[in-house]
Each structure stands twice: as C-alpha cells, then as structure tokens.
Design an enzyme around this catalytic site. Structure first.
Site, PDB file in Angstrom:
ATOM      1  CD  GLU A  34      -5.001  -5.653   2.588  1.00 31.59           C
ATOM      2  OE1 GLU A  34      -5.625  -4.673   3.275  1.00 31.59           O
ATOM      3  OE2 GLU A  34      -3.583  -5.798   2.680  1.00 31.59           O
ATOM      4  CD  GLU A  39      -3.122  -1.195   2.294  1.00 33.65           C
ATOM      5  OE1 GLU A  39      -4.078  -1.698   1.872  1.00 33.65           O
ATOM      6  OE2 GLU A  39      -2.766  -0.537   3.404  1.00 33.65           O
TER       7      GLU A  39
END
Length: 848
Positions: free
Chosen positions: A251, A182
């Site tokens: 995710e 991320e």
C-alpha cells in the site's frame, strides 16, 4: 503420431496467443517474485470492484494498463458477499469472478487480498454483523468460533477462484493472495493469543493449495513462507524479516481518505514519484498504489465512522473514472523509466554510495555489462549538482533521477512533463417540467416520517440499549421513546428554571424531539464520534413525550477490538434545572425502541407507494421528510453527480439504488489548507489539505449505468431539513488539457534496444496531448508558447521570449485529432532566445 504432432502444434499456437492460458509457476527469492523462472519488477494498483460499477470495470482496468500497471489489487469484502450467514451474493457489482476475469482479459495479473478483515474505511472492516452475535466469539485472535468462520469464508473464495481456474498455477491471473491485514499494529493488544492466531492464519492459508505465494502486510513476524510487506507513504527503508523474501510494498497511499466535517487531503505527484523511485532504487521490486482508483462508497458501505461517500483518495484515476492529471501521466512516465531498468535490477543486488550530504547513487550493474542507476537528493531544501560516472547531474530537492544506462537521465521525479487538465462540474438545475424540458421533472412529492414509535414490532425494555447490538446494523436509525409526566417538585414548571435534557451517547448523531417537535441535535466527528448534549426543552404539565433518534454514520473499521466499539444512547439521560440543580435521571426507566424508519419498512426509497403526496405545499427545511421526483438523464457521456446544495443530512437513492449518505451542512474547519502544497519532505495525511471552510462533500457520484434516458426516480430522506428544489445535476467536463515540457538534452534513441514506440519516446522530450474521451478531438489551441512560458494549466502566460512559429506548428499537429505528440526542440520551433533552456507550454480544449 501425426495426430500427436498436430495436437502439439495447436498447443504451441494457443500458448503463444492466449494470455495466462497455461499454468505459471510463481515463487520468490530475496530479490523479487519469480514468475516462470524469471524475476519480475512489478507495478500494481488497487481497484476495489464494489466501489465502481461493472460497466466501469473494463475502462478502469484499461486505463490502469495504459498507465503502466501490470497488477490489479483488490480486497474481498466478506460482509458484501455473505450478508446473512450461509447466504452468498456474487451478483452485479459483487461479481468478483467477473472482475478478475476482466483483469485477465486485459493481460494483467491480480493480487487477491482475501483478509477477510480488510479495514479499507469499509463498514465494520468488512466483517458481516452476524459474526458479532456468534456465542463466545472474539474477532482476530486465537478464538475457535472466529477461526472456524474465517477459514470457511477464506476457503469459499479460494474454491471459487480454483473452480474458474483463476490462480496462476492454473493459467489464471492471480499471482498473490493476502491473509489477514495490518495485524502487526494490533497483535500486542491480543497478548499471546495474537501470535498463535497469526501462526494459525498462515498455516490455514497455505494449506488451501493456491499454488501462489501469500503475503501479510504490516506483519514483521509473518511466519515462513508468508511474505511480510510494507504499507505506508514511504517504504524505501523497509527490510523483510528474512533474507529469502523480497522487499514488497502493498500500500503506497496516493492520498488519504476524507471524513464528514474534515478537509480533503491530497498528495502531490512529485512526492509519490519520489517515494516510488526511492523504493525501487533501494531494492524494492513490487509496489502497489492504494488507491489507483478509489471510487465511491455506495449505500451504507462506509466505515470510519464518518467516512465520506467519495473514496476518491486523490488517486491517479478519479472517483468518476477519469484520469487525474498530471498524477496519472507523471506516474506513467515513471513506470516507463523504471521498466527500462528491470533487466539490470533483477539480475543483481543494488550498491549505494554517498555523493554528499543527503545525496546518493544506487547502481545495479551486472557481469554482462548491464547497468542502471538512481541518483537521489533526499534533502528538503536545496537543489544540488552531483558528479557521477564523470558527468554532472542536477538534482532538485526531494527528487530521484533514473538513469537506465547509468549515463542518461530518463526521468527526474520532480520534473513533470505529462499532460495536466482543468475540469469542472457543469450544473444543470432540476426544474419543473412547466418551465424546462431538457431536465424535466414531474414535480416533487413527499411523505412525512412519523416522529417516534410507529412500528407494530416496537418493543419496551428497562434502561438504555446499545445501538449496534439492537439494530444489528440493519438500519442507521434507532428510536428511543419515553413518556415523562411533569408534576411535583421535580416538574421544572414552577421554579422559573430553564429545563435541559442532558444526553450522553456513543455516537454518531442524535436528534431530540419533545412532544413531536425537534428540540435539538448533535453529532460527533471522525476524531471524536461520541455525542454529549444539553438541550433546552419546554415541558408541559402532565405527560410529555421524549423521542430520541440515534443514528450511525458507518461502523468502526480499525483498531484492536474495534468490533466492541458501540454506538447509540448509553446515557445518562437526565432532566436538569438551571437554577435549583434538580436532576431527574431517566436512564433506567422503561424505554420503547424501534429499529429503523417507517419509510424504510415501506420501501419508500424505491419510489413506489401510494403514500406520496404533492399537495398542498412542499415542506421545506423540516426534519424527517421523504422527497421524490423524476428527471431525465443529462445528454452525452460525461460522468454525472448530484449537487446537494440546499440539503441537510440524509441518504439518496436513484432508481432504487443508494448513492450513499449526504451531509453538505457538515463544514470543514476554515484553517489548515495549502494549495499548492510544498511536497518536499515527509508527507502525512494532514500536510496537504483542500476544501477548508467548505462542505466536506457536496457532489455525489451517480453512475451513468444507473440512469435511463428519462423517468429516473430520485428519492431523498432528509433528517435535519432542506430545500430539495435547490438540488442540481452536474456533469464533469474537462475545460482544458495542458502540457509543459522543457527542451532538455534528449537521450540518443539508438541506445535503446526496445522496439516499442511508447518506450522509445522516453528517450527524448516530447509534448503529448490527449482528449479524455474517445469520441472527442482537439478543437482549439487556447495557448501555446515555446520559449519561457510561465504559470500552470488554465493560467499560462508568455515569458520573455516565445517562438512566433509555435502556434501554427501545434495547431497543424493537433487540431482535429484525439491526441498528438510534438518534439520539443529548437529543430521544431526555431530558437527564439539562444543560450537558455526553453519549454513548450500548450493549453487546448476538446469537443465532440
């Protein structure tokens, strides 16, 4: 030649009988991951090995497989494995190799997310604190000291996996690895160095020769050959940065994390199923649930700060390792329906057409005649009826219907036909052995933690020190101690003023002691960790002792330069008079510091010490007390928790192992909860909340494997003040299992070519019941109705019509069995009310 023939025969036999025995070639194209030349539609789920125990791993993995998963994803936690630079730990719950091998033994793949930055609501984002003290280091950017350490650890993990032949290219289960995590959200904060760092990380990872693809999540500028992937509540609209890369979702958030002082988020399964179906509908072929089992943040592993010990995440397998129904079962049914579409999906690209406002059909159709379709109603208000392929289909709002043959509906995401359950924690109070034997205690003993400086290695410095740089996170606690002499015009003793001690702190919590007595306390919260206090104090003539106990509740784990976020009392610290405006700034004076508590240095958390006392009386509701008792383990195999009713804030240990920080007095706001919560429409982390007006967490997981039959040692360190006699053990017991299935038009079984019985079951409506434990059987049918039943599990009631034969049929099929299945149709139960759609509702209980 005969020897060679025998050898080849043995080779062939092993290849056919041993999963992952020989190397698999894993590549990708624009549609999917390609394993041994075959595109795959894959369903994955996250299980973090240190958030459970090794004894739980096989069951968690098997339940994941039973739920339809093909891949297990886990992070690798750097600070867990290298707590001291150059000293590695891969034992017990840190045994990464064992975990990966167990996944392999179950016949599943692995996605190994090395990072080594993980975020994950984990302390310091997974970085070891010693990294912070390397001269000239800047985390997660084009910085030579950081890159050297990152490469060294990443290579260490890759080499470990290679030595055990765990990559798919070696015959192992690992088909994917992740580098960084991320970073796309943070890249701009690091300027040009952010981009050069990402390019370096990609080259470094691919140079390690794993033989499997690497991914970067939330990194849309991920350089080739790295696959950029999506994280979020929805990823159906995601487009990879190259036409040569597949659409992957690393995710899919099944819920959200919770923090001390906040309500607990949950996410209805209908919304998750909708998001998953939409993703596969619109070209996705790899999807991972974060989390599939969330587990527990044992010890001081939580980050945030202020993240709960519980990392349940409203996952399909709950914190205690039990399936979370109906979420687990409904997603299992969804996975079956999607896998029925796999051959068509991997053979071609999807084609989507509009069926009306916020209505659409996506078709996968091959030249050979294979066909699969997804019909979507992504409106949030109204159900709709659509025409497709000459047939009429009903689509509830915010739902997707899956048609594996482009004709018949295998599943609609808004219609749950899986088992649900009601569970409760049964409390067993901790009683003195003189009054009870089953939960026998040897009685409570205690040790008072000294207020202020008690260590021989305390030190004095001018000014106020930042806490993390001082403690290196070796303890939550840092004492700041000062002697102040009240005299003269600024004594605040003669002018009638109320004296206040003003303190500004970076957080996370603070206790103020004046002359050995608690004068006040304060804390931040997840949204605002800083603390600012004005504590009324009473000074005496002459010397006064001011002791500040500052503590952390997990270190920052997210954000650009998160490693620079400090903690502790950074000031100013001032004495103020309420009337004359007098101010004395104490910030720059000589402060004495002590890292940690005396009880920590003495190892009181193990329970062994000659300092424990049990006379004259147990100190209740007093700050800074260590408590100890012994207890017997509850009988049976049900998961165990400690109920911290009566306690304030602190940490708890069972037989020397920390179950984490407890804080039941931190109450969530009273407003904002909605249960049930309308799942229709985009989800966010504050949309569906529970536990409003209650402790954010009151029950704390105690793994069964940590317990002995008797003589278990419980140690508490209580900061604020509590009454340990109110503590109780609790076992998680399933009160009822339920299922509600409608008699819809079944799919003709003969259309399916699969010989797998479980796959074929999706062709028709079948009610299934199953006890949560292998040693239980269905002992009682508490409710049954075939007709028009109303309500939900635990509160079913009969509707206008109900079959008189239903109870006897269900009892005959289910009583005495661990699980049972019943066809839902008038052929089984008769027709109590012709002309309307009927449902079968059953509530049952299980026992040993």
């Amino acid at each position: 030649m005969r020897v060679m023939a025998v050898g080849f025969g043995l080779f062939l036999l092993l290849a056919l009988t041993t999963p992952f025995c020989f190397g698999a070639n894993v590549t990708y194209d624009h549609r999917a991951l390609v394993i041994d030349g075959k595109r795959r539609v894959l369903v994955s789920g996250s299980i973090h090995y240190p958030r459970s125990t090794p004894q739980m791993w096989p069951d968690l993995i098997q339940k994941s497989k039973d739920g339809g998963l093909e891949v297990i994803e886990t992070y690798v936690f750097w600070n867990l494995h290298e707590p001291v630079q150059g000293q590695y730990d891969f034992e017990g719950a840190k045994d990464l190799v064992k975990f990966v091998k167990l996944v392999k033994d179950a016949g599943l793949f692995v996605h190994l997310r090395i990072g080594p930055y993980v975020c994950a609501e984990w302390n310091y984002g997974g970085f070891p604190l010693w990294l912070h003290f390397i001269p000239g280091i800047v985390f997660r950017t084009d910085n030579e000291p950081f890159k050297a350490e990152m490469k060294r650890f990443t290579a260490k993990i890759v080499d470990m996996m290679k030595q055990e032949s765990l990559y798919a290219s070696q015959g192992g289960p690992i088909i994917l690895s992740q580098i960084e995590n991320e970073y796309g959200n943070m890249e701009k904060s690091y300027g040009n160095s952010g981009r050069t760092y990402i390019n370096w990380a990609a080259k470094m990872a691919t140079s390690l020769g794993t033989g499997v693809p690497w991914v970067m999540c939330k990194q849309q500028d991920a350089p080739d050959p790295i696959i950029d992937t999506c994280n979020g509540f929805y990823c159906d609209q995601y487009v990879p940065n190259s036409n040569n890369k597949p659409k992957m979702w690393t995710e899919n958030w099944t819920g959200w994390f919770a923090s001390f002082g906040g309500a607990v988020p949950f996410r209805p399964v209908e919304d998750i199923a909708f998001a998953v179906a939409r993703f596969y509908q619109l070209g996705g072929t790899f999807q991972n649930y974060y989390m599939y089992h969330g587990g527990t943040n044992f010890g001081r592993t939580t980050g945030g700060p202020f993240i709960l010990t519980s990392y349940d995440y409203d996952a399909p397998i709950d914190e205690y390792g039990l399936v979370n129904q109906p979420k687990w079962g409904h997603l299992k049914d969804l996975h079956k329906a999607i896998k029925l579409c796999e051959e068509a999906m991997v053979a071609t690209d999807p084609k989507t057409t509009s069926l009306g406002s916020k209505l659409e059909a996506t078709v996968y159709k091959t030249e050979s005649g294979q066909c699969a379709a997804f019909l979507a109603n992504y409106g949030t208000q109204s159900d709709a009826t659509v025409q497709f392929n000459g047939k009429s289909y009903s689509l509830p709002a915010w739902s997707v219907s899956i048609l594996p043959d482009c004709k018949n509906v295998a599943l609609n995401t808004a219609k749950i036909n899986s088992v649900s359950a009601t569970a409760n924690f049964v409390r067993q109070p901790l009683k003195d052995e003189t009054t009870a034997t089953e939960m026998s205690l040897s009685g409570w003993s205690w040790v008072n933690e000294p207020v202020g400086i008690s260590s021989d290695i305390a030190f004095t410095k001018p000014g106020l020190l930042e806490q993390i740089n001082t403690t290196a996170d070796q303890s939550d606690y840092l004492w700041y101690s000062l002697s102040y002499e009240a005299k003269g015009v600024n004594s605040f003793l003669t002018d009638g003023s109320q004296t206040f001690l003003h303190i500004d702190s970076l957080g996370h919590a603070l206790y103020v002691f004046i002359n050995g007595h608690l004068a006040g306390s304060g804390n931040g919260r997840y949204e605002k960790p800083k603390v600012s206090m004005d504590v009324p104090v009473t000074l005496r003539p002459g010397k006064n002792k001011i002791d500040l106990l500052s503590l952390t509740v997990g270190l920052q784990n997210y954000g650009a330069f998160f490693d620079k976020v400090g903690a502790g009392v950074t000031g100013p610290v001032q004495l103020k008079g309420s009337q004359n405006g007098s101010v004395v700034d104490l910030s720059s004076q000589q402060w004495t510091y002590q890292v940690g508590l005396k009880g920590e240095d003495l190892g009181l958390y193990t329970g062994s010490s000659s300092l424990w006392v049990s006379q004259p009386t147990l100190p209740n509701n007093q700050p800074l007390v260590w408590y100890k008792t012994t207890f017997d383990a509850p009988s049976g195999n049900s998961p165990v928790a400690l109920d911290f009713t009566g306690m304030g804030k602190g940490e708890a240990w069972i037989n020397g192992q920390s179950i984490g920080r407890y804080w039941p007095t931190f109450i969530a706001p009273s407003g904002g909860c909605a249960n049930p919560c309308d799942y229709r429409g985009p989800f966010n982390s504050n949309k569906c909340l529970k536990n409003c007006g209650k402790p954010s967490q009151q029950l704390y997981h105690v793994p069964r494997s940590w317990l002995k039959p008797s003589g278990n040692i419980l140690v508490l360190f209580e900061e604020i003040g509590g009454n340990p006699t109110k503590l109780s053990l609790a076992t998680r017991e399933t009160e009822s299992i339920c299922s509600l299935v409608s008699d819809t038009h079944p799919l003709p079984v003969d259309m399916w070519t699969s010989s797998d019985e479980e796959t074929r079951k999706i062709a028709g409506p079948t009610l299934s019941l199953g006890c949560p434990s292998a040693d239980q059987v269905i002992s009682k049918i508490k409710f049954v109705s075939f007709g028009t039943p109303r309500g939900t599990c635990g509160s079913f009631s009969h509707g206008q019509c109900s079959s008189k034969m239903a109870r006897s049929i269900v009892e005959q099929a289910c009583i005495g069995s661990r699980s049972c299945k019943i066809g839902v149709s008038v052929n089984t139960f008769g027709d109590p009310c012709a002309g309307i759609v009927k449902s079968l509702a059953v509530e049952a209980s299980c026992s040993l």
